[in-house]
Design a protein around this motif. Structure first.
Motif, PDB file in Angstrom:
ATOM      1  N   HIS A  32       0.834  -1.201   0.000  1.00  0.00           N
ATOM      2  CA  HIS A  32       0.000   0.000   0.000  1.00  0.00           C
ATOM      3  C   HIS A  32       0.868   1.249   0.000  1.00  0.00           C
ATOM      4  O   HIS A  32       1.925   1.283   0.633  1.00  0.00           O
ATOM      5  CB  HIS A  32      -0.907   0.049   1.231  1.00  0.00           C
ATOM      6  CG  HIS A  32      -2.005  -0.952   1.207  1.00  0.00           C
ATOM      7  ND1 HIS A  32      -3.024  -0.929   0.295  1.00  0.00           N
ATOM      8  CD2 HIS A  32      -2.241  -2.026   1.996  1.00  0.00           C
ATOM      9  CE1 HIS A  32      -3.850  -1.942   0.521  1.00  0.00           C
ATOM     10  NE2 HIS A  32      -3.390  -2.625   1.546  1.00  0.00           N
ATOM     11  N   CYS A  33       0.376   2.277  -0.680  1.00  0.00           N
ATOM     12  CA  CYS A  33       1.017   3.598  -0.687  1.00  0.00           C
ATOM     13  C   CYS A  33       0.012   4.603  -0.138  1.00  0.00           C
ATOM     14  O   CYS A  33      -1.151   4.605  -0.543  1.00  0.00           O
ATOM     15  CB  CYS A  33       1.364   4.023  -2.108  1.00  0.00           C
ATOM     16  SG  CYS A  33       2.497   2.926  -2.949  1.00  0.00           S
ATOM     17  N   TYR A  34       0.493   5.461   0.770  1.00  0.00           N
ATOM     18  CA  TYR A  34      -0.335   6.523   1.327  1.00  0.00           C
ATOM     19  C   TYR A  34       0.484   7.803   1.386  1.00  0.00           C
ATOM     20  O   TYR A  34       1.688   7.772   1.656  1.00  0.00           O
ATOM     21  CB  TYR A  34      -0.813   6.175   2.744  1.00  0.00           C
ATOM     22  CG  TYR A  34      -1.591   4.887   2.810  1.00  0.00           C
ATOM     23  CD1 TYR A  34      -2.830   4.760   2.187  1.00  0.00           C
ATOM     24  CD2 TYR A  34      -1.087   3.788   3.493  1.00  0.00           C
ATOM     25  CE1 TYR A  34      -3.542   3.577   2.230  1.00  0.00           C
ATOM     26  CE2 TYR A  34      -1.792   2.599   3.550  1.00  0.00           C
ATOM     27  CZ  TYR A  34      -3.012   2.502   2.921  1.00  0.00           C
ATOM     28  OH  TYR A  34      -3.715   1.323   2.973  1.00  0.00           O
ATOM     29  N   ASN A  35      -0.172   8.913   1.151  1.00  0.00           N
ATOM     30  CA  ASN A  35       0.458  10.230   1.278  1.00  0.00           C
ATOM     31  C   ASN A  35       1.752  10.345   0.464  1.00  0.00           C
ATOM     32  O   ASN A  35       2.782  10.778   0.968  1.00  0.00           O
ATOM     33  CB  ASN A  35       0.725  10.552   2.756  1.00  0.00           C
ATOM     34  CG  ASN A  35      -0.549  10.608   3.560  1.00  0.00           C
ATOM     35  OD1 ASN A  35      -1.510  11.245   3.147  1.00  0.00           O
ATOM     36  ND2 ASN A  35      -0.574   9.930   4.685  1.00  0.00           N
ATOM     37  N   GLY A  61       0.989   8.716 -10.235  1.00  0.00           N
ATOM     38  CA  GLY A  61      -0.106   9.475  -9.664  1.00  0.00           C
ATOM     39  C   GLY A  61       0.022   9.505  -8.154  1.00  0.00           C
ATOM     40  O   GLY A  61       0.722   8.684  -7.566  1.00  0.00           O
ATOM     41  N   PRO A  62      -0.648  10.448  -7.519  1.00  0.00           N
ATOM     42  CA  PRO A  62      -0.578  10.541  -6.063  1.00  0.00           C
ATOM     43  C   PRO A  62      -1.417   9.449  -5.393  1.00  0.00           C
ATOM     44  O   PRO A  62      -2.327   8.895  -5.997  1.00  0.00           O
ATOM     45  CB  PRO A  62      -1.147  11.926  -5.776  1.00  0.00           C
ATOM     46  CG  PRO A  62      -2.082  12.189  -6.911  1.00  0.00           C
ATOM     47  CD  PRO A  62      -1.467  11.501  -8.107  1.00  0.00           C
ATOM     48  N   SER A  63      -1.068   9.171  -4.145  1.00  0.00           N
ATOM     49  CA  SER A  63      -1.868   8.246  -3.346  1.00  0.00           C
ATOM     50  C   SER A  63      -2.584   9.040  -2.274  1.00  0.00           C
ATOM     51  O   SER A  63      -2.167  10.133  -1.915  1.00  0.00           O
ATOM     52  CB  SER A  63      -0.969   7.189  -2.708  1.00  0.00           C
ATOM     53  OG  SER A  63      -0.029   7.793  -1.842  1.00  0.00           O
ATOM     54  N   GLY A  64      -3.658   8.494  -1.772  1.00  0.00           N
ATOM     55  CA  GLY A  64      -4.439   9.187  -0.758  1.00  0.00           C
ATOM     56  C   GLY A  64      -3.973   8.865   0.652  1.00  0.00           C
ATOM     57  O   GLY A  64      -2.908   8.294   0.867  1.00  0.00           O
TER      58      GLY A  64
END
Length: 189
Positions: A32-35, A61-64
């Protein structure tokens, strides 16, 4: 192929071994990727994260933010079967851009991190259901290993099903089942 030979193959080197401490031979993998502004993880020749390839060109793209319910982090995984006696097919290769725009890269050697192949948990030997424990030399536990990138921090967790005699939530169906995420390593870059 006989049922006995199938069990030997699935249990690998754990077949017929003492079940305590609890060990593993196969595992699930979650990434998982965050921030992050961009994030890519490669494990077992699979790419995870926000990077997409179009015509051989990477598009990031960005992650949430992480989900409010941590249980949702463990919802999807990939089964990693041991091949050629190896539990881990290679390192996890990670490239990401933190929220401040800095690019990072690291490699996590799960084979070294989990060298003893011990399942991480907080259940004592006395709390484990004896009948379940006896089955582990034939059908070992297959924990999930989750790698999480959160801005500048990369963490590795393990979660496994442990059957207990003790009810942590009396009266519920899953009261004797423990799924405790355990932090194995965390590094901030």
């Amino acid at each position: 192929m006989s049922e006995e030979s199938v069990r030997r193959q699935l249990a690998g080197p754990l077949y017929g071994q003492e079940p305590w401490p609890i060990r593993f031979h196969t595992h699930g993998f979650i990434f998982h990727c965050y921030n992050t502004l961009a994030c890519s993880g490669v494990y077992n020749r699979y790419q995870f994260g926000t990077r997409k390839w179009i015509d051989g060109i990477p598009h990031d793209g960005p992650s949430g933010s992480p989900p409010k319910n941590d249980r949702n982090k463990w919802r999807c995984g990939h089964a990693i079967l041991a091949k050629g006696g190896k539990t881990f097919p290679g390192p996890v290769e990670i490239e990401w851009t933190s929220l401040d725009g800095e690019e990072h890269a690291t490699s996590i050697d799960l084979d070294t991190l989990f060298k003893e192949r011990l399942v991480l948990h907080t259940v004592t030997r006395e709390e484990v259901k004896e009948l379940w424990l006896q089955t582990l030399s034939i059908e070992p536990v297959s924990p999930d290993i989750m790698v999480e990138v959160n801005n500048r921090t990369v963490s590795v967790y393990m979660e496994a099903l442990i059957v207990t005699e003790v009810e942590d939530e009396p009266g519920t169906k899953v009261s004797g089942l423990r799924f405790d995420p355990m932090l194995a390593r965390s590094v901030t870059y």
